[in-house]
Every structure is written in structure tokens, then in C-alpha cells.
Design a protein around this motif. Sequence first.
Motif, short mmCIF file in Angstrom:
data_model
loop_
_atom_site.label_atom_id
_atom_site.label_comp_id
_atom_site.label_asym_id
_atom_site.label_seq_id
_atom_site.Cartn_x
_atom_site.Cartn_y
_atom_site.Cartn_z
N ALA A 149 14.00 15.48 -7.13
CA ALA A 149 14.31 14.07 -6.86
C ALA A 149 13.34 13.17 -7.63
O ALA A 149 13.73 12.12 -8.16
N ILE A 150 12.07 13.60 -7.73
CA ILE A 150 11.07 12.81 -8.45
C ILE A 150 11.42 12.76 -9.95
O ILE A 150 11.34 11.71 -10.59
N VAL A 151 11.86 13.90 -10.50
CA VAL A 151 12.24 13.96 -11.92
C VAL A 151 13.40 13.00 -12.18
O VAL A 151 13.39 12.24 -13.15
N ILE A 152 14.41 13.01 -11.30
CA ILE A 152 15.59 12.14 -11.48
C ILE A 152 15.16 10.68 -11.41
O ILE A 152 15.50 9.88 -12.30
N VAL A 206 15.64 8.18 -14.61
CA VAL A 206 16.59 7.05 -14.57
C VAL A 206 15.84 5.72 -14.67
O VAL A 206 16.27 4.81 -15.38
N GLU A 207 14.69 5.64 -14.01
CA GLU A 207 13.91 4.39 -14.11
C GLU A 207 13.43 4.15 -15.54
O GLU A 207 13.44 3.03 -16.03
N TRP A 208 13.05 5.20 -16.21
CA TRP A 208 12.59 5.07 -17.60
C TRP A 208 13.75 4.55 -18.48
O TRP A 208 13.57 3.63 -19.28
N LEU A 209 14.93 5.13 -18.30
CA LEU A 209 16.11 4.70 -19.08
C LEU A 209 16.41 3.22 -18.80
O LEU A 209 16.68 2.44 -19.71
N ASN A 210 16.36 2.85 -17.51
CA ASN A 210 16.65 1.46 -17.12
C ASN A 210 15.61 0.50 -17.67
O ASN A 210 15.94 -0.56 -18.18
#
Length: 276
Positions: free
Chosen positions: A61-64, A68-72
Motif C-alpha cells: 500500500a505504501i508503494v502504491i 501515484v502521488e509522485w505521478l500526480n
Amino acid sequence: METLNKLLAIDLNYIIIGLIVLFYSLEQLLNTQFQFKKRPQHLFHNILFFGVFYLLNLVWAIVIVFSVEWLNNNQIGLFYLFDLPLWLKLVLGVMLFDFVTYWFHRISHLTPVLWRFHRVHHSDTSMDASTFFRGHPVETFLWFGTSNIIAAGIFGLDLIALGLYFIVSTPFFFLEHSNIKFPVWLDKTFGLIFTTPNIHKVHHEQDQFYTDSNFSDIFILWDRLFGTFKYKPPEQINLGLKEFEEDRKQTFWYLIRSPFISMGRITSGDLKKEKK
Ligand SMILES: [Zn+2]
Ligand SMILES: [Zn+2]
């Protein structure tokens, strides 16, 4: 928005535990579709898969979230090119996570090394709601987990859309695998757009002609659009995979090791020859 935030704040594990209790009770009360030989053992082995899922998810869950936050933060993805209202972003977000998962699922049937992991989900010869848990952890996290990150990257989807996707898809997974008799009219109405339990069970049919169909989790629309929709009446369905029929191959320990065990796939042709 506040209701949505509250909804997303619920730990997915609580939703999963609540739903398995609900469906397991319904399966005792309502008309069931399949007969079980050893139901407690079946539940026990499938619950062990949930245990592994729970533990690994603490890390995954931490990896996801991080990815996703990095992409955003870097505004990567198509949605950053348009100014869409929030509700439309969320509806499209759920649909697009499902769309990318459809392709990942389809590829896992076509690629021999991925099939070795995916066949664990198909190995169940007697199905109930707990079959949803039966997925090899390598596949659940590395393969399908990556599909969500890729969807977020292509379309610019955020964690709110991903949370909503999990909240919508999880009840679908339980429903689709539950051992309850569902009427055929549901497939002809609701089943034009959504994956119904009878339609998903066609995907669990032994005969590869049917196994390689109905890949969608929520929207059967993707199968209808890309030519992979097939139907067979529920009472004619033989669940599982021929190569996993023996009892010793239905245990958690065997299934966890099974991707590393070489076994030929018993195809439609072989099944027909056997019947002659
Ligand atoms: Zn499959
Ligand atoms: Zn399934």
C-alpha cells in the motif's frame, strides 16, 4: 466530498472482512449453486491467502501511495490536459482502472509465465465468496498492483479515484464468486454493462474456450467492446482447471508453490478427446 472522504478513510481490510462474513452467511441461507465436498477446508485454505494478502499489503500500500502521488505531483497523465469536473473524473477514474485491469488480466491468460501465477485463481474446483482471496501474492501485488500504477500514469488518476475504485470493485469480487443462484435475467439486463456472477463464472469454466473470456471485473463492457464476451448457462459450468482437480492440489501450500511446478495446460481439445 466530505462523505466521500469519510468513505475513503475506512480501512479496506474492514470492508473485506465485513463482506466475507456477509456473503458467507448469505451462502448458508440462500439457494446455492454448487455442492461442496469439504467446505471448512476450502474456506481455511482460501483464508490463508487473505492472511498473506493482509501482511504484504502493509508494505505494498505504501508503494502504491508513493508511486501515484509522485505521478500526480509531476502532473503525469491525460487528465492533466483537460479541466474536468470532479464527479466526471471519479466516474471515469473507476472505469479506467477497470479498463487497464481488463488488459492486464487478458495478458495474464496469454503469457505462459503469467498464467502460471494466474491459474491459482482459476484452480478452485468448488467456488464461493472466499475464492476472491485465492490469488498468488506475486500476481496480486506485482502484476495487478502495477496495473493500477500504470493506469494512474496514463490517465492522470489520483488516490481518491483509486480508493473509490477499490470500494466499488471489492463488493463486485465477492458477488461474482459467491455460491448463490442468480437469475439469468440479471445477465440479460444488468449484464449488458456490468459483470454479473453468472458471467464471471463462465470465466472460471474448465474449458479454455470459456476461461479465455469475460476478463472484466466491474464493466463487462470491455469484453463486449474487445470481442472477448462469451456466455454459457450457469448450470452447465464445470468449475476449476483439470490439472488442479486432485485434493492435494487444492491446498494453500501446493498452490503457493504451483507457479514453479511445470504442468501442461489441459485445453478444450484434450477435454473433448477425454469425453469421447
Ligand atoms: Zn482469469
Ligand atoms: Zn474470479
